[in-house]
Design an enzyme around this catalytic site. Sequence first.
Site: not given
Ligand code: UDP
Length: 370
Positions: A354, A278, A170, A174, A304, A247, A352
Amino acid sequence: MYDYLIVGAGLYGAVTARSLADAGKKCLVIDKRPHIAGNVYTEETEGIQVHRYGAHIFHTNSRQVWDYVQRFAEFNRFTNSPVANYNGELYSLPFNMYTFNKMWGVVTPDEAAAKIEEQRRAAGITEPTNLEEQAISLVGTDIYEKLIKGYTQKQWGRPCDKLPAFIIKRLPVRLTFDNNYFNALYQGIPVGGYTKMVGNMLDGIETRLNEDYLADRAAWDKLVERVIYTGPIDAFFGNSLGNLEYRSLRFETEVLDIPNFQGNAAVNYTDAQTPWTRIIEHKWFEFGKDAQGNDLSKTVITREYPSEWKPGDEPYYPVNDEKNGKLYEQYRKLADSEPKVTFGGRLGEYRYYDMDQVILSALEKAEELL
Ligand code: UDP
């Protein structure tokens, strides 16, 4: 009495209801919560739109979906650029030249690519089969250890080598100096919040809150020709084949008497020890609420905390691993033999999704039904 009963006033429910109502169908939308908008629900606190069930940043590559949402809201130009905090060291996300420069001191894209390749080779990964191997092969071991491993284990409650590789895909990687978290062509947040947007989608459609469909299914079914069900698919069948795993999240929200807590909408705590994943500072999703503009002397933040779902909790993320995938397929078969019910959305399809994918799938389903 109604052509359609839509169970769940989240995005999937609201979009299908809108399409069906626009085609002249009589719809009733119900939700067991006291509000509409499902998990994209926002509510104003101290003049700030607070994302009650976690941050939602709308982004899409689909021109069709982008045009569609413009009917219901004006979008600001918010671009998601989260910062990772690893024990006090700050890194840019997603993984880009700023991240690689801070991690290794590399300056050019070639140097960064060489460093990643060196670490990938050292780890001996050719065909990644799980999240850990996928992550290392994309960004190397250093970034995996500092920015992915701890966060992912907290987020999913499972070790990275037991998680599917697609989850980490996801995130963009880059070799440019671009902190935009998404590759999508279109991105923004609805001005005035998501609740207002979903309210506009449901305009003129009968909506009843605090109504639990599963508590009295037979009575609801009598009222309608067809049901669109957006709740958890396993709960629909009384969990008869066993529980799908989800989850859940717990949010701790605080109003602070300072104008600026962390200088960014999202800061990810990527070490394993910090119990939250976060912190969201909601005012930075909006514009005109910055400290310089001295519009607001206060700020609202949310920590969170992920947890394993148990009955009574809100399910947020399906755990799309092999075991749950197989169980879902069994529920899917039961669902296919329900003549009157359509299952949709993140919980109804155990995917999952979006927001933009939810909208597209709802538009297509409504079209199919019509
Ligand atoms: N992820 C990570 N570090 C970060 C942010 C995301 O390892 O700082 C990984 C983690 O496994 C997460 C996945 O990337 O579940 C997808 O992140 P995304 O931000 O897409 O998750 P969401 O916002 O849907 O919770």
